[in-house]
Design a protein around this motif. Structure first.
Motif, PDB file in Angstrom:
ATOM      1  N   LYS A 266      48.017 -30.076 -39.696  1.00  0.00           N
ATOM      2  CA  LYS A 266      47.061 -29.059 -39.256  1.00  0.00           C
ATOM      3  C   LYS A 266      45.877 -28.972 -40.214  1.00  0.00           C
ATOM      4  CE  LYS A 266      46.816 -24.128 -38.054  1.00  0.00           C
ATOM      5  NZ  LYS A 266      47.590 -22.860 -37.990  1.00  0.00           N
ATOM      6  N   TYR A 267      46.139 -29.081 -41.511  1.00  0.00           N
ATOM      7  CA  TYR A 267      45.062 -28.975 -42.503  1.00  0.00           C
ATOM      8  C   TYR A 267      44.167 -30.214 -42.458  1.00  0.00           C
ATOM      9  CZ  TYR A 267      42.993 -26.865 -46.673  1.00  0.00           C
ATOM     10  OH  TYR A 267      42.130 -26.253 -47.545  1.00  0.00           O
ATOM     11  N   MET A 268      44.759 -31.387 -42.246  1.00  0.00           N
ATOM     12  CA  MET A 268      43.948 -32.589 -42.081  1.00  0.00           C
ATOM     13  C   MET A 268      43.006 -32.431 -40.892  1.00  0.00           C
ATOM     14  SD  MET A 268      45.155 -36.447 -40.986  1.00  0.00           S
ATOM     15  CE  MET A 268      45.720 -35.790 -39.404  1.00  0.00           C
ATOM     16  N   ASP A 269      43.549 -31.970 -39.790  1.00  0.00           N
ATOM     17  CA  ASP A 269      42.742 -31.763 -38.592  1.00  0.00           C
ATOM     18  C   ASP A 269      41.648 -30.721 -38.834  1.00  0.00           C
ATOM     19  OD1 ASP A 269      42.757 -32.282 -35.449  1.00  0.00           O
ATOM     20  OD2 ASP A 269      42.420 -30.145 -35.781  1.00  0.00           O
ATOM     21  N   LYS A 270      41.976 -29.693 -39.608  1.00  0.00           N
ATOM     22  CA  LYS A 270      40.986 -28.670 -39.959  1.00  0.00           C
ATOM     23  C   LYS A 270      39.821 -29.290 -40.717  1.00  0.00           C
ATOM     24  CE  LYS A 270      40.546 -24.429 -42.742  1.00  0.00           C
ATOM     25  NZ  LYS A 270      41.298 -23.437 -43.547  1.00  0.00           N
ATOM     26  N   LYS A 271      40.108 -30.208 -41.645  1.00  0.00           N
ATOM     27  CA  LYS A 271      39.053 -30.870 -42.416  1.00  0.00           C
ATOM     28  C   LYS A 271      38.158 -31.716 -41.504  1.00  0.00           C
ATOM     29  CE  LYS A 271      39.908 -29.033 -46.213  1.00  0.00           C
ATOM     30  NZ  LYS A 271      38.897 -28.160 -46.843  1.00  0.00           N
ATOM     31  N   ILE A 272      38.762 -32.353 -40.511  1.00  0.00           N
ATOM     32  CA  ILE A 272      37.967 -33.105 -39.552  1.00  0.00           C
ATOM     33  C   ILE A 272      37.006 -32.173 -38.828  1.00  0.00           C
ATOM     34  CG2 ILE A 272      38.091 -34.448 -37.413  1.00  0.00           C
ATOM     35  CD1 ILE A 272      40.792 -35.535 -38.444  1.00  0.00           C
ATOM     36  N   GLY A 273      37.494 -31.010 -38.437  1.00  0.00           N
ATOM     37  CA  GLY A 273      36.638 -30.033 -37.778  1.00  0.00           C
ATOM     38  C   GLY A 273      35.505 -29.544 -38.663  1.00  0.00           C
ATOM     39  N   ILE A 274      35.786 -29.346 -39.947  1.00  0.00           N
ATOM     40  CA  ILE A 274      34.757 -28.902 -40.892  1.00  0.00           C
ATOM     41  C   ILE A 274      33.659 -29.964 -41.016  1.00  0.00           C
ATOM     42  CG2 ILE A 274      34.344 -28.470 -43.349  1.00  0.00           C
ATOM     43  CD1 ILE A 274      37.068 -27.027 -43.393  1.00  0.00           C
ATOM     44  N   ILE A 275      34.066 -31.223 -41.058  1.00  0.00           N
ATOM     45  CA  ILE A 275      33.085 -32.306 -41.163  1.00  0.00           C
ATOM     46  C   ILE A 275      32.214 -32.355 -39.914  1.00  0.00           C
ATOM     47  CG2 ILE A 275      32.818 -34.817 -41.291  1.00  0.00           C
ATOM     48  CD1 ILE A 275      35.487 -34.784 -42.942  1.00  0.00           C
ATOM     49  N   ILE A 276      32.822 -32.235 -38.747  1.00  0.00           N
ATOM     50  CA  ILE A 276      32.056 -32.254 -37.498  1.00  0.00           C
ATOM     51  C   ILE A 276      31.104 -31.067 -37.429  1.00  0.00           C
ATOM     52  CG2 ILE A 276      32.262 -32.041 -34.988  1.00  0.00           C
ATOM     53  CD1 ILE A 276      34.841 -33.702 -35.198  1.00  0.00           C
ATOM     54  N   ASP A 277      31.575 -29.904 -37.850  1.00  0.00           N
ATOM     55  CA  ASP A 277      30.704 -28.721 -37.862  1.00  0.00           C
ATOM     56  C   ASP A 277      29.504 -28.919 -38.780  1.00  0.00           C
ATOM     57  OD1 ASP A 277      32.288 -27.397 -36.047  1.00  0.00           O
ATOM     58  OD2 ASP A 277      33.349 -26.195 -37.552  1.00  0.00           O
ATOM     59  N   LYS A 278      29.716 -29.604 -39.898  1.00  0.00           N
ATOM     60  CA  LYS A 278      28.606 -29.872 -40.823  1.00  0.00           C
ATOM     61  C   LYS A 278      27.580 -30.791 -40.182  1.00  0.00           C
ATOM     62  CE  LYS A 278      26.487 -29.777 -44.802  1.00  0.00           C
ATOM     63  NZ  LYS A 278      25.901 -28.534 -45.347  1.00  0.00           N
ATOM     64  N   LEU A 279      28.045 -31.808 -39.490  1.00  0.00           N
ATOM     65  CA  LEU A 279      27.126 -32.718 -38.810  1.00  0.00           C
ATOM     66  C   LEU A 279      26.279 -31.963 -37.783  1.00  0.00           C
ATOM     67  CD1 LEU A 279      29.640 -35.660 -38.244  1.00  0.00           C
ATOM     68  CD2 LEU A 279      27.753 -35.640 -39.893  1.00  0.00           C
ATOM     69  N   LYS A 280      26.893 -31.023 -37.093  1.00  0.00           N
ATOM     70  CA  LYS A 280      26.148 -30.205 -36.139  1.00  0.00           C
ATOM     71  C   LYS A 280      25.139 -29.312 -36.847  1.00  0.00           C
ATOM     72  CE  LYS A 280      29.831 -30.041 -32.655  1.00  0.00           C
ATOM     73  NZ  LYS A 280      30.807 -29.186 -31.930  1.00  0.00           N
ATOM     74  N   ALA A 281      25.571 -28.715 -37.960  1.00  0.00           N
ATOM     75  CA  ALA A 281      24.720 -27.759 -38.666  1.00  0.00           C
ATOM     76  C   ALA A 281      23.444 -28.401 -39.208  1.00  0.00           C
ATOM     77  CB  ALA A 281      25.506 -27.111 -39.806  1.00  0.00           C
ATOM     78  N   VAL A 282      23.534 -29.663 -39.629  1.00  0.00           N
ATOM     79  CA  VAL A 282      22.353 -30.321 -40.194  1.00  0.00           C
ATOM     80  C   VAL A 282      21.594 -31.136 -39.146  1.00  0.00           C
ATOM     81  CG1 VAL A 282      23.374 -30.400 -42.495  1.00  0.00           C
ATOM     82  CG2 VAL A 282      23.600 -32.388 -40.978  1.00  0.00           C
ATOM     83  N   GLY A 283      22.044 -31.088 -37.884  1.00  0.00           N
ATOM     84  CA  GLY A 283      21.297 -31.681 -36.798  1.00  0.00           C
ATOM     85  C   GLY A 283      21.483 -33.166 -36.584  1.00  0.00           C
ATOM     86  N   VAL A 284      22.581 -33.752 -37.098  1.00  0.00           N
ATOM     87  CA  VAL A 284      22.776 -35.197 -36.957  1.00  0.00           C
ATOM     88  C   VAL A 284      24.013 -35.550 -36.133  1.00  0.00           C
ATOM     89  CG1 VAL A 284      21.579 -35.655 -39.129  1.00  0.00           C
ATOM     90  CG2 VAL A 284      24.080 -35.389 -39.134  1.00  0.00           C
ATOM     91  N   TYR A 285      24.658 -34.562 -35.566  1.00  0.00           N
ATOM     92  CA  TYR A 285      25.909 -34.781 -34.837  1.00  0.00           C
ATOM     93  C   TYR A 285      25.742 -35.758 -33.683  1.00  0.00           C
ATOM     94  CZ  TYR A 285      29.634 -33.619 -31.461  1.00  0.00           C
ATOM     95  OH  TYR A 285      30.650 -33.666 -30.553  1.00  0.00           O
ATOM     96  N   ASN A 286      24.696 -35.581 -32.882  1.00  0.00           N
ATOM     97  CA  ASN A 286      24.546 -36.399 -31.678  1.00  0.00           C
ATOM     98  C   ASN A 286      24.446 -37.880 -31.974  1.00  0.00           C
ATOM     99  OD1 ASN A 286      24.722 -34.253 -29.955  1.00  0.00           O
ATOM    100  ND2 ASN A 286      22.539 -34.108 -29.524  1.00  0.00           N
ATOM    101  N   ASN A 287      23.842 -38.234 -33.097  1.00  0.00           N
ATOM    102  CA  ASN A 287      23.677 -39.647 -33.418  1.00  0.00           C
ATOM    103  C   ASN A 287      24.568 -40.077 -34.584  1.00  0.00           C
ATOM    104  OD1 ASN A 287      22.565 -42.183 -32.824  1.00  0.00           O
ATOM    105  ND2 ASN A 287      21.097 -41.995 -34.496  1.00  0.00           N
TER     106      ASN A 287
END
Length: 459
Positions: A266-287
């Motif tokens: 569960k914690y590993m999966d949580k870290k994956i979510g945090i990384i994805i959220d960061k990509l969204k926050a800085v505007g680079v998620y889509n690419n």
């Protein structure tokens, strides 16, 4: 859900209208290739599934996470909402295969070469070799690696293998005690171990994740490649910071406890979510191409419910439970959502795939490589799927395991070299009953001969 090249060659699949997504998916038989160009909605931003800008790449390698773990693969014992989300919004591969143990797998995945070409010693990568870090760096990418290194070489080795920046555990094999990678971790940065006042009471994968997030912040305006071999969920099995036991847990004294394994997943999966959220926050998620893959089967101490059956982890086993690992790939600008890909993927295939994503061919100086890019499978281009995969497995572990096993397999059959045992791995995934030569069908006889010819060519 779109099925890519299913195993039943003649079966036709209907075009499915996905709710709230105006996308048509053409479904082909396994003897055909597939072309599509679609538009999908991601976080309210319309994205055409082509891009003229080099994509960022975040490559997450789970430690001891077999195909029996994620919910999207039928797992029923763990919570993996972010891995499941990656599968839902991207492409899930059902036939990705690693080596049965981590060190051989990591050398293979990073260099694109079968182990007989460059693997001699557990925990060491020959400094004359080149990795996907070198390849992406040569394409103009900023590069970072964080988590479990296990390749020796220290600062010089890490930079030599193409990484500009790093935050790692187990970076030097000889002369430095490995130490913990969970609570009170030993962390190696800029050629030195972090002092205890920066690690005591903290959690290794928290530190590695934070450094990755800082790297993304720093490089959000330039193409970047982040390789994140997270240390979860390897033993010792222990509480995460989300468990009440974490505060009093003694990293050097408490024994490994498998009851914490679900929390670690569960914690590993949580870290994956945090990384994805960061990509969204800085505007680079889509690419950004986000890859999650396990490095080998789940530890044998772990029993998990999968599709209503209790299964034992197969780490170190050369059968399907030891080598079949989860692989999900998410790229809003490049991959149509909701696809299940049943084609064979070998760990040597990642280096050429990343090269294609970055628009660079593998230099001749890299020597003989063995992978087959699956990049066109991701974007809906024309491709020829693998007909077979190969493994040269001589782990040479610190515990003295030097047994050499070599095999070739496809979706249905598997042949071990020298031992000359041939299995139907669909009917017999744990490889308990070899097919007797007197009971082979004409097709099986031909297939076995084909596999042996492949084995004879790979030395």
């Amino acid at each position: 859900m779109n099925m890519i090249n299913p195993k039943t060659p003649t079966k036709k699949y209907l075009v499915t209208a996905l709710a709230a997504i105006a996308t048509l998916f053409l479904v082909y038989s396994c003897n055909k290739t597939k072309d599509f160009k679609a538009v999908t909605e991601t976080d309210g931003v319309s994205s055409n599934l082509t891009t003229t800008t080099k994509p960022n790449i975040v490559f997450i390698l789970g430690d001891d996470v077999g195909v029996d773990i994620p919910t999207c693969y039928g797992g029923q014992s763990y919570q993996t909402p972010n891995i499941d989300m990656m599968a839902q919004l991207g492409m899930k591969f059902t036939e990705c295969h690693s080596s049965p143990l981590c060190s051989p797998s990591r050398v293979c995945i990073m260099t694109g070469k079968y182990n007989f070409r460059n693997y001699d010693e557990w925990g060491v990568l020959d400094p004359t070799q080149s990795t996907f870090g070198n390849l992406l760096k040569s394409a103009g990418y900023a590069t970072f690696v964080g988590g479990k290194w296990q390749l020796d070489g220290g600062d010089a080795g890490i930079h030599g293998f193409g990484f500009d920046d790093y935050s790692l555990w187990n970076a030097i094999k000889d002369g430095v005690r490995i130490g913990s990678h969970y609570k009170d971790p030993q962390v190696y940065e800029k050629g030195v171990l972090l002092p205890k006042n920066k690690t005591e009471g903290k959690y290794g994968d928290d530190i590695f994740t934070d450094r990755l997030l800082s790297f993304i912040d720093k490089n959000k305006t330039t193409p970047f490649f982040a390789y994140f071999p997270i240390t979860l969920c390897h033993d010792p099995f222990s509480p995460t910071p989300d468990d009440p036991e974490f505060a009093s847990w003694i990293s050097k004294g408490n024994p490994s406890d498998t009851s914490f394994f679900p929390s670690m997943v569960k914690y590993m999966d949580k870290k994956i979510g945090i990384i994805i959220d960061k990509l969204k926050a800085v505007g680079v998620y889509n690419n950004t191409i986000i890859i999650f893959v396990g490095d080998n089967g789940t530890p044998s101490e772990i029993y998990s419910w999968v599709n209503g059956k209790l299964v034992q982890g197969g780490k170190s086993q050369t059968n399907e439970s030891g080598t079949n690992v989860p692989l999900t790939v998410l790229w809003p600008n490049g991959i149509a959502p909701g696809q299940v890909n049943t084609n064979l993927i070998d760990f040597t295939d990642f280096l050429p795939t990343l090269g294609d994503a970055a628009g660079i061919t593998i230099p001749l100086a890299y020597g003989q490589t063995d992978g087959q890019s699956f990049y066109n499978q991701l974007i809906g281009g024309t491709y020829t799927p693998r007909d077979w995969i190969f493994n040269h497995y001589a782990p040479n572990t610190n515990k003295g395991n030097t047994i050499l096993l070599r095999w070739v397999q496809d979706h249905t059959y598997k042949l071990y070299d020298s031992a000359d045992v041939f299995f139907n791995i669909v009917k017999d995934p744990l490889e308990k009953k070899p097919i007797k030569p007197t009971r082979m069908s004409p097709y099986e006889t031909l297939r076995k001969a084909r596999f042996q010819a492949i084995l004879d060519s790979l030395h």
